[in-house]
Enzyme design. Structure first.
Site, mmCIF file in Angstrom:
data_model
loop_
_atom_site.group_PDB
_atom_site.id
_atom_site.type_symbol
_atom_site.label_atom_id
_atom_site.label_comp_id
_atom_site.label_asym_id
_atom_site.label_seq_id
_atom_site.Cartn_x
_atom_site.Cartn_y
_atom_site.Cartn_z
ATOM 1 N N ARG A 254 1.029 -0.912 0.171
ATOM 2 C CA ARG A 254 0.062 0.005 -0.241
ATOM 3 C C ARG A 254 0.835 1.435 -0.022
ATOM 4 O O ARG A 254 1.827 1.085 0.769
ATOM 5 C CB ARG A 254 -0.936 -0.122 1.327
ATOM 6 C CG ARG A 254 -2.376 -1.055 0.850
ATOM 7 C CD ARG A 254 -3.202 -0.406 0.074
ATOM 8 N NE ARG A 254 -4.364 -1.198 0.000
ATOM 9 C CZ ARG A 254 -4.796 -1.803 -0.799
ATOM 10 N NH1 ARG A 254 -3.644 -2.551 -1.760
ATOM 11 N NH2 ARG A 254 -5.875 -2.916 -0.649
ATOM 12 N N GLU A 283 -3.885 8.561 -4.773
ATOM 13 C CA GLU A 283 -3.411 7.975 -6.416
ATOM 14 C C GLU A 283 -5.042 8.328 -6.812
ATOM 15 O O GLU A 283 -6.609 8.448 -6.242
ATOM 16 C CB GLU A 283 -4.119 5.667 -5.962
ATOM 17 C CG GLU A 283 -2.898 5.315 -5.447
ATOM 18 C CD GLU A 283 -2.580 3.907 -5.735
ATOM 19 O OE1 GLU A 283 -3.882 3.344 -6.015
ATOM 20 O OE2 GLU A 283 -2.342 2.837 -5.180
ATOM 21 N N HIS A 302 -1.533 0.835 -10.024
ATOM 22 C CA HIS A 302 -1.967 0.095 -8.913
ATOM 23 C C HIS A 302 -2.518 -1.673 -10.576
ATOM 24 O O HIS A 302 -3.454 -1.417 -9.839
ATOM 25 C CB HIS A 302 -3.261 0.773 -8.641
ATOM 26 C CG HIS A 302 -2.711 -0.311 -6.812
ATOM 27 N ND1 HIS A 302 -3.619 0.248 -5.928
ATOM 28 C CD2 HIS A 302 -2.612 -1.031 -7.239
ATOM 29 C CE1 HIS A 302 -3.731 -0.400 -5.583
ATOM 30 N NE2 HIS A 302 -3.853 -1.346 -5.818
#
Length: 341
Positions: A254, A283, A302
């Site tokens: 993370r 993000e 991601h």
């Protein structure tokens, strides 16, 4: 006569996946309502649901009084911990940990090999259409071979264990860190022949409290931890100071595991050699982030868990848990609310 189990999924499952789930038992009554928000699901379906299989579409608990199990179609569940539904003691919550570990582990291996074989520098040389002299090759393009490297895996869960399995074939020395070093075995979900269920693939196991000792020894550091209050900014200024100046960092856990400001400082001041980042504190990564312009940084949006086999693999885990649910056995990957994962 056994009661039917009303399974509601907000995922747009293929017909093949729907059939696989429905065939588990005559008790299964599957309803598929593709949705991105709770109000896209009719109230009567929330009312009747016993099991919810979802990417994160969670109802108000009062609308789903019969719900007893929520299978989240993701490995990290930190963003949902405060949802009222997850606070109900009678509701079991499970994650997809272990179902997507192989593709993430391959991403990690890609990053380690790219840095070790100087791919970012080779890409820059190709762009500039200029090769270094023979003498400069030995100075700037000498590889960091995994066979002679020490790799630290911080977070020895399903992803970290699969990374270790892959690295063993390269001959790397593997240091692992986990919260509970007294239990090196893995009781979570993992397909046969994958991962490290018995803790056979690391050379040394560290408690998280000894992280800096691990960092000092590593040529590569891989983060695969969940994000909790305890792991937030685990990689901070002091951690980067503990790392070798020739070490590389890979984060597939993370974004909040890393103090991003401290990371930028460490990269700019050559405290570490580079970083591969698939996750970020914010993000998408803001356009004004200095990370975009750094040639010793690999960035991706991601995507380390993406796979054309994703639905097949995640449905396999759901079916495994569904069989256990019907048999009243403990479910895989149950959320431990006190730990935050």
């Amino acid at each position: 006569m056994k009661k039917d189990i009303n399974i509601l999924t907000t995922l747009n499952l293929s017909e093949e996946s729907r059939e696989r789930i429905s065939k588990v038992s005559d008790q299964v009554d599957l309803t598929v309502v593709p949705a991105n928000k709770p109000d896209q699901v009719p109230d009567e379906l929330w009312e009747s649901a016993d099991v919810l299989y979802t990417q994160g579409v969670l109802p108000d608990p009062t609308k789903a009084p019969h719900l007893r199990w929520v299978q989240l179609n993701m490995a990290g569940v930190d963003e949902f911990l405060d949802h009222p539904l997850l606070q109900k003691e009678e509701v079991s919550v499970t994650s997809m940990s272990g179902a997507i570990s192989t593709q993430i582990a391959e991403y990690v291996l890609m990053a380690l090999l790219a840095f070790g074989q100087k791919l970012p520098k080779l890409t820059r040389l190709k762009r500039d259409k200029k090769w270094p002299s023979n003498d400069d090759k030995w100075k700037t393009l000498l590889p960091t071979e995994l066979r002679h490297s020490t790799v630290g895996i911080v977070g020895y869960g399903s992803i970290g264990r699969q990374v270790a399995r892959l690295l063993r074939t390269f001959g790397a020395k593997i240091l692992a860190a986990k919260r509970d070093v007294k239990h090196p075995n893995d009781s979570g979900y993992m397909r046969d022949g994958l991962g490290d269920p018995h803790g056979d693939y690391f050379d040394r196991l560290y408690p998280i409290e000894a992280l800096h000792s691990l960092l000092k020894a590593c040529d590569f550091v891989v983060l695969t931890l969940p994000l909790t209050d305890e792991t937030h900014h685990l990689l901070n200024k002091e951690a980067f100071e503990a790392m070798k100046d020739r070490a590389y960092l890979v984060n597939v856990g993370r974004g909040g595991l890393i103090d991003q400001e401290a990371l930028v400082h460490a990269l700019e001041n050559k405290q570490i050699a580079g970083a591969a980042l698939d996750v970020f504190e914010k993000e998408p990564l803001p356009q004004d982030s200095p990370l975009w312009e750094m040639e010793n940084v690999i960035l991706s949006p991601h995507i380390s868990g993406l796979s054309k086999h994703l639905e097949e693999d995640t449905v396999a885990l759901f079916i495994e848990n569904l069989n256990r649910y019907l048999a009243e056995l403990p479910l895989y990957n149950q959320l431990k609310k006190e730990k935050g994962y």
